[in-house]
Write an enzyme that holds these catalytic residues in place. Structure first.
Site, PDB file in Angstrom:
ATOM      1  N   GLY A 106     -52.707 -39.627 -41.336  1.00 22.27           N
ATOM      2  CA  GLY A 106     -51.331 -39.697 -40.844  1.00 22.27           C
ATOM      3  C   GLY A 106     -50.872 -41.129 -40.630  1.00 22.27           C
ATOM      4  N   ALA A 107     -51.278 -42.021 -41.523  1.00 17.02           N
ATOM      5  CA  ALA A 107     -50.995 -43.454 -41.342  1.00 17.02           C
ATOM      6  C   ALA A 107     -49.553 -43.826 -41.645  1.00 17.02           C
ATOM      7  CB  ALA A 107     -51.929 -44.284 -42.211  1.00 17.02           C
ATOM      8  N   GLY A 159     -49.289 -43.944 -36.583  1.00 18.42           N
ATOM      9  CA  GLY A 159     -50.237 -44.297 -37.632  1.00 18.42           C
ATOM     10  C   GLY A 159     -50.030 -45.704 -38.156  1.00 18.42           C
ATOM     11  N   TYR A 202     -48.306 -25.986 -31.331  1.00 18.24           N
ATOM     12  CA  TYR A 202     -48.648 -27.409 -31.233  1.00 18.24           C
ATOM     13  C   TYR A 202     -49.547 -27.658 -30.024  1.00 18.24           C
ATOM     14  CZ  TYR A 202     -47.906 -32.483 -30.874  1.00 18.24           C
ATOM     15  OH  TYR A 202     -48.087 -33.845 -30.804  1.00 18.24           O
TER      16      TYR A 202
END
Length: 236
Positions: free
Chosen positions: A8-9, A14, A145
């Site tokens: 998730g960069a 990220g 979530y």
């Protein structure tokens, strides 16, 4: 120089993590799914940095295999990939639930399983999960979530105990309200109300989260493992 994989960069947190690591001369494998431009911008900003883009859809069942074929071994694994869904549980489609569980929880566990083998052989390594305060407290309209983040917190606790004898540390950071694109859905009035709930009266920044992660991965934190550390301005 350490080799770091950040999932998730391409998102706000990220990107901040990538910048924090490369400024110290590390080689970073920057995972993304669709937003290649975000990683390319990081490379343009620092052409000398060792940033290697790696594409994989971790919401799909073959996503982990795709990623691990490209990145074989790392010193530090930072599990940051994720998304959110705001709405009633009854409004979520079954495939949306499945994809969120796959992305946040299943893929994270399988990635850790893959990379800890070499860490155990070297008797060193670090795994850091980007969780959420909602994984601790739960949140209405973000039930799934909250569930997957809560699952990750339990994963961290269990894996830290399992890997402690091998000298590998496992921790999580649990951000509260951070100024990122994922949180940009709030209206101005909603954000004002939220700021009134947060004792420090402001949102956090991705850079603050990245700094905490860097600390947890440093020798200064060599006796910290199995912890879920909130970074939320005393909100929860």
């Amino acid at each position: 120089m350490k080799e770091i994989l950040i999932t998730g960069a391409s998102g706000g947190i990220g990107r901040a993590i990538v910048k924090d690591y490369v400024k110290n001369g590390n080689r970073v494998y920057a995972h993304y799914n669709t937003n290649a431009a975000s990683i390319q911008d990081l490379q343009k900003d620092d052409p000398e940095a060792d940033i290697f883009p790696v594409q994989a859809n971790l919401a799909e069942k073959d996503g982990v295999e795709v990623l691990t074929e490209k990145v074989v071994e790392v010193d530090t694994l930072i599990l940051n990939a994720g998304n959110s869904y705001f709405g009633l549980l009854t409004d979520m489609a079954g495939d949306e639930i499945d994809a969120m569980i796959q992305l946040h929880l299943t893929s994270s566990i399988k990635l850790a399983k893959h990379y800890i083998s070499s860490m155990v052989q070297k008797k060193q390594g670090s795994i850091i999960v980007v969780s959420s305060v909602f994984g601790v407290t739960g949140a209405s309209c973000e039930v799934v979530y909250s569930s997957v983040k809560g699952g990750l917190n339990a994963f961290v606790k269990g894996l830290a105990k399992e890997l402690g004898p091998s000298g590998i540390r496992v921790n999580a950071v649990a951000p509260g309200y951070i100024s990122t694109e994922m949180n940009a859905r709030l209206t101005e009035d909603d954000e004002h109300d939220l700021m009134n709930e947060i004792p420090m009266g402001r949102s956090g920044t991705p850079e603050e989260v990245a700094s905490l992660i860097s600390f947890l991965d440093s020798n200064q934190a060599s006796y910290i493992s199995g912890q879920i550390i909130s970074i939320d301005g005393a909100w929860q």
